[in-house]
Motif scaffolding. Structure first.
Motif, PDB file in Angstrom:
ATOM      1  N   ILE A 128      21.412  43.139  48.098  1.00  0.00           N
ATOM      2  CA  ILE A 128      22.115  42.693  48.963  1.00  0.00           C
ATOM      3  C   ILE A 128      23.151  41.636  48.566  1.00  0.00           C
ATOM      4  N   GLY A 129      24.564  41.694  48.802  1.00  0.00           N
ATOM      5  CA  GLY A 129      25.393  40.671  48.504  1.00  0.00           C
ATOM      6  C   GLY A 129      26.050  39.898  49.675  1.00  0.00           C
ATOM      7  N   MET A 130      26.643  38.740  49.356  1.00  0.00           N
ATOM      8  CA  MET A 130      27.428  38.036  50.487  1.00  0.00           C
ATOM      9  C   MET A 130      28.230  37.185  50.116  1.00  0.00           C
ATOM     10  N   LEU A 131      29.856  37.322  50.524  1.00  0.00           N
ATOM     11  CA  LEU A 131      30.739  36.609  50.165  1.00  0.00           C
ATOM     12  C   LEU A 131      30.785  35.311  50.553  1.00  0.00           C
ATOM     13  N   LYS A 132      31.209  34.291  49.757  1.00  0.00           N
ATOM     14  CA  LYS A 132      30.922  32.946  49.934  1.00  0.00           C
ATOM     15  C   LYS A 132      32.081  32.742  51.054  1.00  0.00           C
ATOM     16  N   ARG A 133      33.107  33.167  51.110  1.00  0.00           N
ATOM     17  CA  ARG A 133      33.974  32.743  52.192  1.00  0.00           C
ATOM     18  C   ARG A 133      34.184  33.973  53.308  1.00  0.00           C
ATOM     19  N   SER A 134      34.798  33.471  54.533  1.00  0.00           N
ATOM     20  CA  SER A 134      35.115  34.669  55.394  1.00  0.00           C
ATOM     21  C   SER A 134      36.037  34.182  56.388  1.00  0.00           C
ATOM     22  N   HIS A 135      36.985  35.028  56.891  1.00  0.00           N
ATOM     23  CA  HIS A 135      37.866  34.762  57.751  1.00  0.00           C
ATOM     24  C   HIS A 135      37.324  34.445  59.415  1.00  0.00           C
ATOM     25  N   ASP A 136      36.667  35.732  59.796  1.00  0.00           N
ATOM     26  CA  ASP A 136      36.194  35.683  61.282  1.00  0.00           C
ATOM     27  C   ASP A 136      34.596  35.147  61.411  1.00  0.00           C
ATOM     28  N   THR A 137      33.936  35.975  60.439  1.00  0.00           N
ATOM     29  CA  THR A 137      32.470  35.439  60.328  1.00  0.00           C
ATOM     30  C   THR A 137      31.716  36.275  59.123  1.00  0.00           C
ATOM     31  N   PRO A 138      30.726  35.596  58.269  1.00  0.00           N
ATOM     32  CA  PRO A 138      30.107  36.237  57.471  1.00  0.00           C
ATOM     33  C   PRO A 138      29.292  37.571  57.426  1.00  0.00           C
ATOM     34  N   ARG A 139      29.246  38.359  56.379  1.00  0.00           N
ATOM     35  CA  ARG A 139      28.497  39.526  56.605  1.00  0.00           C
ATOM     36  C   ARG A 139      27.958  39.978  55.531  1.00  0.00           C
TER      37      ARG A 139
ATOM     38  N   SER B 109      21.158  43.508  60.905  1.00  0.00           N
ATOM     39  CA  SER B 109      20.689  42.625  61.832  1.00  0.00           C
ATOM     40  C   SER B 109      21.317  41.262  61.661  1.00  0.00           C
ATOM     41  N   PHE B 110      22.196  41.034  60.527  1.00  0.00           N
ATOM     42  CA  PHE B 110      22.824  40.008  60.156  1.00  0.00           C
ATOM     43  C   PHE B 110      24.107  40.002  61.206  1.00  0.00           C
ATOM     44  N   LEU B 111      24.641  40.950  61.285  1.00  0.00           N
ATOM     45  CA  LEU B 111      26.073  40.757  62.065  1.00  0.00           C
ATOM     46  C   LEU B 111      25.688  40.725  63.538  1.00  0.00           C
ATOM     47  N   ASN B 112      25.948  39.610  64.365  1.00  0.00           N
ATOM     48  CA  ASN B 112      25.815  39.680  65.821  1.00  0.00           C
ATOM     49  C   ASN B 112      26.137  38.254  66.343  1.00  0.00           C
ATOM     50  N   GLY B 113      26.242  38.004  67.686  1.00  0.00           N
ATOM     51  CA  GLY B 113      26.991  36.677  68.045  1.00  0.00           C
ATOM     52  C   GLY B 113      25.680  35.641  67.835  1.00  0.00           C
ATOM     53  N   LEU B 114      24.579  35.649  67.652  1.00  0.00           N
ATOM     54  CA  LEU B 114      23.766  34.556  67.180  1.00  0.00           C
ATOM     55  C   LEU B 114      23.912  33.960  65.896  1.00  0.00           C
ATOM     56  N   THR B 115      23.993  35.016  64.884  1.00  0.00           N
ATOM     57  CA  THR B 115      24.137  34.679  63.499  1.00  0.00           C
ATOM     58  C   THR B 115      25.602  34.087  63.217  1.00  0.00           C
ATOM     59  N   ALA B 116      26.560  34.847  63.846  1.00  0.00           N
ATOM     60  CA  ALA B 116      27.840  34.395  63.690  1.00  0.00           C
ATOM     61  C   ALA B 116      28.186  32.965  64.478  1.00  0.00           C
TER      62      ALA B 116
ATOM     63  N   MET C 132      37.563  48.505  63.429  1.00  0.00           N
ATOM     64  CA  MET C 132      37.458  47.804  64.460  1.00  0.00           C
ATOM     65  C   MET C 132      37.853  46.227  64.207  1.00  0.00           C
ATOM     66  N   SER C 133      38.686  45.484  65.191  1.00  0.00           N
ATOM     67  CA  SER C 133      38.659  43.978  65.148  1.00  0.00           C
ATOM     68  C   SER C 133      36.869  43.594  65.025  1.00  0.00           C
ATOM     69  N   MET C 134      37.014  42.305  64.458  1.00  0.00           N
ATOM     70  CA  MET C 134      35.575  41.570  64.316  1.00  0.00           C
ATOM     71  C   MET C 134      35.420  41.096  65.575  1.00  0.00           C
ATOM     72  N   ASP C 135      36.084  40.669  66.593  1.00  0.00           N
ATOM     73  CA  ASP C 135      35.773  40.617  67.852  1.00  0.00           C
ATOM     74  C   ASP C 135      34.992  41.308  68.563  1.00  0.00           C
ATOM     75  N   ASP C 136      35.434  43.028  68.400  1.00  0.00           N
ATOM     76  CA  ASP C 136      34.902  44.166  68.997  1.00  0.00           C
ATOM     77  C   ASP C 136      33.651  44.415  68.494  1.00  0.00           C
TER      78      ASP C 136
ATOM     79  N   THR D 224      26.020  42.453  69.130  1.00  0.00           N
ATOM     80  CA  THR D 224      25.452  41.718  69.776  1.00  0.00           C
ATOM     81  C   THR D 224      24.480  42.329  70.842  1.00  0.00           C
ATOM     82  N   LYS D 225      25.270  43.374  71.336  1.00  0.00           N
ATOM     83  CA  LYS D 225      24.544  44.237  72.495  1.00  0.00           C
ATOM     84  C   LYS D 225      23.465  45.203  71.841  1.00  0.00           C
ATOM     85  N   ARG D 226      23.844  45.816  70.731  1.00  0.00           N
ATOM     86  CA  ARG D 226      22.761  46.516  70.055  1.00  0.00           C
ATOM     87  C   ARG D 226      21.640  45.644  69.341  1.00  0.00           C
ATOM     88  N   VAL D 227      21.833  44.581  68.532  1.00  0.00           N
ATOM     89  CA  VAL D 227      20.911  43.829  67.797  1.00  0.00           C
ATOM     90  C   VAL D 227      19.929  43.084  68.786  1.00  0.00           C
TER      91      VAL D 227
END
Length: 544
Positions: A403-414, A444-451, A498-502, A508-511
């Motif tokens: 697993i990797g993760m970029l140091k910087r992000s525009h909307d939210t990290p993934r 599971s990392f991509l959701n409203g709580l973690t963002a 899709m847009s990150m908002d969508d 968030t609904k799924r996770v």
């Protein structure tokens, strides 16, 4: 990395002068206590003296300005305005402050100003020592990432008399950067009340650095109750017409963990803060370091030399030493890095090869030796990370993770599922799952709580890009990965199209729905994320 030789003279001396209307607002607030003695620790050309004159601020004014030409301008401006009790000292404020802390006669009823914004590494050695000495004198933890303005605020507040007021323009990073944590904690412990006036827009032309107004009233006694922090959000400058005392008293103060750590929690609605605390208490929100390990990426010391496109590999015959890598957002448009994505990156001319010289064998080939000599001509061997190793081009700590993760992000990290075992540089992090499978953690990392958690724990600078370091990543909140059923390919497609908002609304609904959060709770978390993300991007509240 930024180098001192490339910076402007204005930036090196931290000279960003305050708009007159903001200065006047601060002077009006300070004048409410009729100070007999006011400190201006970095007066520049004297813009605050006009504000002092406009607000009829009485008493003696003591100002400091290191630049003699600016100090002279400041003194002349004070004289022109008819301010007779102004004493400008063309000397270093921090050096004087260290002595003044021991001289109990040197105390002030008020502090007003705009401290210099200068990185620690750009300060001359003497001033670096003085900046650190301020922290040491006050028992505050120091870091060499500290900016000069932090030491100025600490020293100025310490020189206030009990019940005194500090009114300053400071960088908006006071709310979230790690190097200001000692200041946040110190103010939280010693202030009766502190308010941050937080604007949507940038107040300083020609800079991406945001600024806020910091209004602090010191306790009269150490045992006095500390009300804590209040945030006063503003759009435009209409608030400057209000009574500053009303602005200071309006926000609801927040204490406890909000003041002890980063102040970003204070930007949230009370219902959002309460929900976060509830999720942590019920163990539905786990800390990242409970479910995964995080480590920095490979530190090469010269990324352009060690991370190259296919053409460079072919030209210098480096195939033997070339390994797949990713390290930029453009490398990873989804959440999966596989052979298909790697080949697409290579075909488009992106640097997708990490050049790993495990020994000196490269110098035994004609073309390889030419490549090493090219690095020498560019003086790469003199860079710190290169010169402390032998040979200079032998990069240490080389390994890849699933697993990797970029140091910087525009909307939210993934997180990125690294299916090809590609290496990552110091623009990304290496992550290992401790609980559940790698696919579960990535999904599971991509959701409203973690963002939302990323907005609370991370930091941002000019341009609004979110950045997280390992110690901040370890504090991120996420649902228990082992309880989540991953649909990794479906999520990868969604992130790409899709847009990150969508995407976040869907995830968030799924996770979070899968671990039992209600629709109302899901919406509360998403709303909190959008609020902080839009603030970081400086999206007007009128547009939301």
């Amino acid at each position: 990395m930024n180098f001192k030789k490339f910076e402007s003279a204005e930036k090196l001396r931290g000279g960003y002068y305050t708009p007159a209307d903001l200065a006047t607002f601060l002077a009006r607030w300070v004048s409410k206590i009729s100070p007999n003695r006011t400190l201006e620790p970095s007066c520049g050309d004297g813009i605050f003296f006009e504000a002092i004159n406009n607000s009829k601020l009485s008493g003696e004014i003591v100002g400091f300005e290191l630049d003699e030409a600016e100090a002279q301008k400041s003194q002349e401006r004070a004289q022109t305005l008819g301010l007779s009790r102004v004493n400008i000292r063309a000397s270093d404020f921090l050096g004087w402050a260290l002595e003044a802390m021991d001289d109990k006669t040197e105390r002030f009823d008020a502090v007003i100003g705009n401290p210099p914004f200068i990185r620690y590494q750009y300060l001359p050695a003497l001033f670096q020592d003085r900046a650190q000495a301020i922290f040491d004198r006050l028992g505050c933890k120091f870091t060499k990432h500290t900016n000069a303005w932090v030491s100025f605020v600490l020293a100025s507040f310490e020189l206030l008399r009990p019940g005194g007021r500090l009114a300053m323009v400071v960088p908006s990073e006071i709310i979230h950067v790690m190097h200001a944590q000692s200041l946040r904690s110190y103010l939280g412990a010693n202030a009766r009340r502190l308010i941050v006036v937080d604007p949507e827009e940038l107040w300083f032309d020609g800079t991406l650095q945001g600024a806020v107004l910091l209004l602090v009233e010191k306790k009269k006694k150490a045992t006095d109750y500390a009300e804590g922090l209040g945030i006063y959000p503003v759009r435009g400058r209409d608030f400057l017409q209000f009574d500053p005392e009303d602005v200071f008293n309006t926000p609801q103060s927040i204490n406890g963990k909000t003041v002890e750590g980063k102040w970003t929690r204070a930007l949230l609605a009370p219902a959002t803060r309460e929900l976060l605390d509830e999720l942590i208490a019920t163990n539905l929100a786990r800390r990242f370091d409970e479910v995964a390990d995080v480590d920095v990426g490979i530190v090469t010391g010269a990324n352009k030399f060690f991370l190259v496109e296919d053409e460079t590999v072919q030209r210098f015959g480096l195939q033997k030493w070339a390994y797949p890598m990713f390290g930029r957002s453009e490398h990873c448009p989804g959440i999966i890095y596989d052979d298909e994505q790697h080949q697409a990156n290579a075909s488009s001319g992106k640097p997708t090869n990490f050049i790993w010289f495990k020994d000196t064998s490269v110098e035994r080939t004609k073309l390889g030796k030419q490549y090493i000599e090219q690095g020498l001509k560019e003086s790469l061997h003199t860079r710190y990370k290169c010169r402390i190793r032998s040979p200079w081009y032998a990069v240490p700590s080389v390994y890849s993770t699933e697993i990797g993760m970029l140091k910087r992000s525009h909307d939210t990290p993934r997180l990125i599922l690294n299916k090809v075992g590609a290496y990552t540089t110091d623009t990304a992090y290496r992550i290992r799952a401790k609980e559940g499978a790698a696919e579960q953690l990535v999904y599971s990392f991509l959701n409203g709580l973690t963002a939302l958690s990323a907005e609370l724990e991370g930091r941002h600078y000019g341009g609004g890009v979110l950045e997280l370091v390992p110690s901040e990543i370890e504090k991120l909140l996420l649902p228990p990965p082992s309880k989540i059923t991953p649909e990794i390919d479906e999520l990868d497609k969604a992130v790409r199209t899709m847009s990150m908002d969508d995407v976040l609304a869907l995830q968030t609904k799924r996770v979070l729905g899968e671990v039992g959060l209600s629709i109302a709770q899901q919406d509360e978390l998403l709303s909190g994320w959008q609020r902080l993300r839009n603030r970081r991007h400086r999206v007007s509240s009128e547009a939301t």
